[in-house]
Design an enzyme around this catalytic site. Structure first.
Site, PDB file in Angstrom:
ATOM      1  N   ASP A 122       1.011  -1.237  -0.094  1.00 18.93           N
ATOM      2  CA  ASP A 122       0.259  -0.227   0.091  1.00 18.93           C
ATOM      3  C   ASP A 122       0.769   1.280   0.006  1.00 18.93           C
ATOM      4  OD1 ASP A 122      -3.056   0.006   0.665  1.00 18.93           O
ATOM      5  OD2 ASP A 122      -2.211  -1.915   1.493  1.00 18.93           O
ATOM      6  N   LYS A 143      -0.485  -0.656  -4.294  1.00 18.32           N
ATOM      7  CA  LYS A 143      -1.704  -0.343  -4.242  1.00 18.32           C
ATOM      8  C   LYS A 143      -2.133   1.024  -3.926  1.00 18.32           C
ATOM      9  CE  LYS A 143      -4.672  -2.123  -0.968  1.00 18.32           C
ATOM     10  NZ  LYS A 143      -5.410  -1.021  -0.402  1.00 18.32           N
ATOM     11  N   GLU A 193      -5.416   4.031  -3.414  1.00 21.97           N
ATOM     12  CA  GLU A 193      -6.873   4.038  -2.982  1.00 21.97           C
ATOM     13  C   GLU A 193      -7.282   5.385  -3.770  1.00 21.97           C
ATOM     14  OE1 GLU A 193      -7.614   4.671   1.084  1.00 21.97           O
ATOM     15  OE2 GLU A 193      -6.343   2.903   1.653  1.00 21.97           O
ATOM     16  N   GLU A 239     -13.792  -2.343  -0.918  1.00 12.58           N
ATOM     17  CA  GLU A 239     -13.827  -2.610   0.506  1.00 12.58           C
ATOM     18  C   GLU A 239     -15.321  -1.911   0.985  1.00 12.58           C
ATOM     19  OE1 GLU A 239     -11.767  -1.519   4.804  1.00 12.58           O
ATOM     20  OE2 GLU A 239     -10.811  -1.063   2.743  1.00 12.58           O
TER      21      GLU A 239
END
Length: 214
Positions: free
Chosen positions: A34, A64, A66, A133
């Protein structure tokens, strides 16, 4: 693990310590790191620079990020450097101050449509997979049906793959019980009993025994 209430305080250097430890231990698993809050939102150039640093310093296979269309230029820049990118939509913990709650996302039609558009944008930009999520299971099913890349759920119902945080899987925190967590062990009780027994043995001078001394 570090005592923070959110993911926001985690720095790039801290994340790289964790990621490199996992990468050194992995033998055949794909390892994804992340990118922490603030390492890719400022500019495409800074995002690329930080992603390159992660790959060089940790040995992970991918990063990763967001977000959807709002960070698409950062996603494109990282992918153009030859670094695989996994997307992350729905409840994005780095946006918790904007959300104000960890409740299920995209229940309303407008937000659901934005999420679907973001998912398509990430796929078109070159993401190899997307995490969804804490969104309604029906919305996850729609995204899975519309995308050709793998979709991984975390509290989002059935998908191509699933996330379950290992501390939750092993039952290390008895007070954290979101609906989507299934406990496969009760390590909190095991650890508490073991530590209590150790303390008792030390207090009673039963540890170390004669056989445990040099």
């Amino acid at each position: 693990m570090l005592g923070h209430q959110t993911t926001l305080p985690i720095t790039l250097d801290e994340m790289m310590v964790f990621a490199s430890g996992v990468a050194r231990a992995a033998r055949r698993a794909l390892v994804v790191c992340d990118m922490p809050f603030g390492t890719y939102q400022v500019s495409r150039e800074e995002a690329v620079r930080n992603a390159v640093k992660i790959i060089q310093k940790t040995g992970v296979d991918a990063v990763k990020l967001e977000g959807g269309r709002s960070i698409i230029e950062a996603v494109r820049g990282i992918i153009e450097c030859g670094i695989p990118v996994m997307g992350h939509l729905g409840l994005t913990p780095q946006s918790i101050n904007a959300f104000g709650t960890y409740a299920v996302r995209a229940r309303e039609e407008a937000e659901a449509e934005r999420l679907v558009a973001d998912a398509h944008a990430l796929e078109e930009a070159g993401c190899f997979a997307i995490v969804l999520e804490k969104i309604p299971a029906t919305l996850t099913a729609r995204v899975v049906s519309e995308l050709s890349i793998p979709v991984i759920g975390i509290g989002g119902g059935e998908a191509d793959g699933q996330v379950l945080v290992i501390d939750d899987m092993l039952g290390k925190n008895p007070t954290f019980r979101p609906k989507f967590v299934r406990r496969y062990a009760d390590l909190h009780t095991v650890m508490t009993n073991a530590i209590g027994a150790y303390v008792t043995d030390v207090k009673n001078a039963d540890f170390p025994s004669a056989d445990e001394r040099y």
